[in-house]
Design an enzyme around this catalytic site. Structure first.
Site, PDB file in Angstrom:
ATOM      1  N   CYS A  51       0.770  -1.630  -0.086  1.00  0.00           N
ATOM      2  CA  CYS A  51      -0.104  -0.138  -0.237  1.00  0.00           C
ATOM      3  C   CYS A  51       0.745   1.231  -0.212  1.00  0.00           C
ATOM      4  O   CYS A  51       0.253   2.500  -0.623  1.00  0.00           O
ATOM      5  CB  CYS A  51      -0.748   0.178   1.440  1.00  0.00           C
ATOM      6  N   ASP A  64      -4.575 -11.353  -3.449  1.00  0.00           N
ATOM      7  CA  ASP A  64      -4.550 -11.085  -4.825  1.00  0.00           C
ATOM      8  C   ASP A  64      -4.971 -12.160  -5.498  1.00  0.00           C
ATOM      9  O   ASP A  64      -5.678 -11.632  -6.859  1.00  0.00           O
ATOM     10  CB  ASP A  64      -3.512  -9.669  -5.518  1.00  0.00           C
TER      11      ASP A  64
END
Lengths: 448, 448
Positions: free
Chosen positions: B43, B274
């Site tokens: 992030c 993911d």
């Protein structure tokens, strides 16, 4: 003068009762009577002196009432006759009503100390004129002694030290914030107060205030004497039940008795905010919780229930969620502290975490967030939480409040989805409250 | 080498699966295999270039794994034989396992543009060596073109403009952040990007990248040519399903197929993060949500369910809660946006509010918080929320996420107790999300 709904008191709970009633009953006439020419935001009173520097800046604009079509009367209610449903105002007018809401707030609880009536000894009230006078004297003062190390006293100390005053807090309990937080959090606040240059005298009472006309010294029971240009009495408040007593409503020292729909002992009279007694969410005992956030939660409930009870809209018990600030330390609490849980006989487990409030922890301006959550040992249900950290603590503690009020268990809570961002939150790997809940789970299930 | 639990992938979802498994099954041997020498916090990658200024500062320390007694192997898994439950590593070793977790992440989704292989054209991947090289070139660059105005592109633009670069974003959709936010929020982000000096080209595609060896120009389909020392392809990512396909697991373009307990089509193989397909909380359709916060939520579920399903611990559907930042504007989103709700045929009501993030609004550093919530028209149940405001948005959006996942209706939500503080939150009279929920209620019940 005729109205359907009469609200006495113009603070946050009066305003929100009025607005909610307008939303819910748009065909009813709503009238709010208050004494003050303008209303201050009570929570920000400590910040008038170093941050805002102007009482006018702490104003709740009357526009919100006017735009909603609420009649605003600046006057004082002298008496209410419940038989004829009429209120007599000091100014001579009479208002007949159908439903009455008492939002008359609190009065300072002044300690029985000699010298309390000397000039420049101020208690903390929501009256703008009093605050203007207090500000004038504080602006001139160099040395300020604050009697009482609860959150109001601590916030005054924070803001006055920012304004360059030499501040001393005198607290009779062993630590500041003792009534709201466990000791380890009080100690963090004390560290930060010292860093700000605030002098602390804890575990000691004030014997008397000394001076001729103006106060100039505070004598402690230890014999110590502290110089003071101004003394602030942050010694708490008590519910204003005067009018309610005269009306014959049931009251106790905790305030006007209300049920979960905020109804008093008279079916057409409601009470909200500081004047209404609170029942603790868990212990079910009466308690004090004089917070604007509690008052407005009650107001939303009262406003909806004025004409016909909406069963969903009820006060399930007061959690007393709030946050405070000392220098660069931010603290939040919701529900039971460990010290209260122990005294009240709860069987609890503590879950803890310490994580950065940004991620990675190398981001500029990162604070550590220390979280302490309490859960029932059996079932792992939320009992309370305390958080120390940076400026996001005020919203994180609301997550804890939601979890408590929603009846979450730690096992369900750690399953919840959380959003994160490097500048705004702890890492996705260790959200503050989920990580503390996981710690409790590990203890509950006996796994390392 | 033997292990009970083998986790492939060292990003947030791999780490959290490993740690959760250790908590839940302390007697099992947990081994994590990853390719990278060290792991970056995904992030914060956009913040390496202007804020952190060092790839090393965006590191997840391996200590957390070592302290928990997890075996860490730096190597790559070449193939897995599910029959014999053995993984072959590129380095030559073989690992036998009982349970396998795929946390192998994503691969950049590169657009079919001419010139994409020129030097100084960078896609965004979590590989530290790639990022070090990218940083070296960005430090030297003056003009940067970012292809893609999703949140990664916008965050890069924010941070690179802070570092003094001349930045242009090229976005083929009409507005930035279009896939995550409604247009009015995208417009706020665009305003703030302009204020930072970022050039915007929206509603236009890149035709090709030009240059000899190094890229030096970006040609748009409009014919415009933009100078560029570096081009960043922030054009999204696709699930890494290579290994899963070779293993014969069920996969789609959305990733490895998993059930609500994160099990793949093989009972002893789980997938998280993911690489795993997501199901939307409301539409129940497959979708992409490549966020570390989603990945770690899945990891907590997988870690608990490895040996015996704990029915409570399941993914009820992905909300995709996240926050982002553009200059001094902070944005958060959870659940359905209005544009998606409309397309997907939801019958919704919008509740809105604009309140200060401190109180009174005269407090220094006050931001406005604009809240937009979606509720079902019948019943008033939460569908989604978007918030623009100051740095507390990242935690406020989590309140919305909780409300959605807990199945709250607006009527119940406005009844909740909220804590407030002048420096930290909106006023007790108008909490951001409660006020927006009240607005929706007023609309639902037809009252003004």
């Amino acid at each position: 003068m005729d109205t359907d709904i009469l609200i006495i008191g113009g603070g946050p709970s009066g305003i929100i009762t009025a607005l909610t009633a307008r939303h819910c009953y748009p065909d009813k006439v709503v009238t709010l009577v208050r004494r003050e020419k303008f209303v201050v935001i009570p929570c920000a009173i400590p910040y008038i002196f170093g941050t805002l520097r102007d009482v006018e800046k702490d104003r709740i604009p009357d526009d919100v009432l006017r735009k909603a079509g609420i009649n605003l009367v600046i006057d004082e209610v002298k008496d209410v006759d419940l038989e004829s449903k009429r209120a007599q105002l000091v100014g001579g007018d009479e208002v007949s009503f159908d439903k009455l809401v008492l939002a008359v707030g609190s009065k300072p609880a002044l300690p029985p100390i000699e010298g309390i009536n000397l000039r420049n000894v101020f208690h903390v009230v929501k009256d703008p004129e009093h605050l203007v006078k207090m500000k004038k004297e504080l602006d001139k003062a160099e040395k300020v002694v604050i009697v009482g190390g609860g959150f109001i006293g601590v916030e005054f100390a924070d803001d006055l030290s920012r304004a360059g005053k030499k501040v001393t807090i005198v607290e009779m309990l062993p630590h500041v914030l003792s009534l709201s937080f466990d000791t380890e959090f009080g100690l963090m606040a004390e560290e930060e107060l010292k860093r700000l240059g605030v002098e602390l005298r804890t575990g000691v009472k004030v014997r008397r205030l000394l001076g001729e006309d103006f106060v100039n010294e505070v004598e402690l029971e230890s014999g110590e004497v502290i110089d003071a240009d101004v003394v602030i009495l942050a010694t708490g408040a008590k519910p204003n039940t005067d009018l309610a007593e005269r009306m014959g409503l049931q009251v106790s020292r905790y305030g006007i008795e209300v049920d979960e729909y905020m109804r008093t002992s008279h079916p057409d009279v409601f009470a909200v905010g500081d004047c209404a007694a609170k029942t603790d969410f868990f212990t079910r005992k009466k308690k004090f919780a004089m917070l604007a956030s509690v008052a407005t939660a009650e107001a939303r409930i009262a406003g909806w229930n004025l004409y016909g009870i909406k069963a969903l809209r009820k006060m399930r018990g007061t959690l007393g969620i709030f946050a405070t600030k000392v220098g660069d330390l931010y603290l939040g609490v919701a529900g039971l502290t460990e010290s209260i849980a122990r005294v009240e006989g709860f069987d609890y487990v503590v879950g803890e975490s310490t994580v950065p409030d940004k991620h990675p922890g190398t981001m500029p301006g990162t604070h550590k967030i220390r979280t302490k959550l309490l859960f029932t040992r059996v079932g792992g249900f939320f009992l309370g939480g305390q958080i120390a950290g940076g400026p996001t603590v005020g919203e994180i503690i609301n997550l804890v409040g939601f979890a408590i009020e929603s009846g979450y268990s730690a096992a369900e809570y750690v399953n919840l989805q959380i959003g994160t961002h490097p500048y705004l939150t702890p890492p996705p790997t260790t959200p503050a409250t989920l990580t503390a809940a996981q710690d409790a789970l590990t203890k509950i299930y006996g796994r390392k």
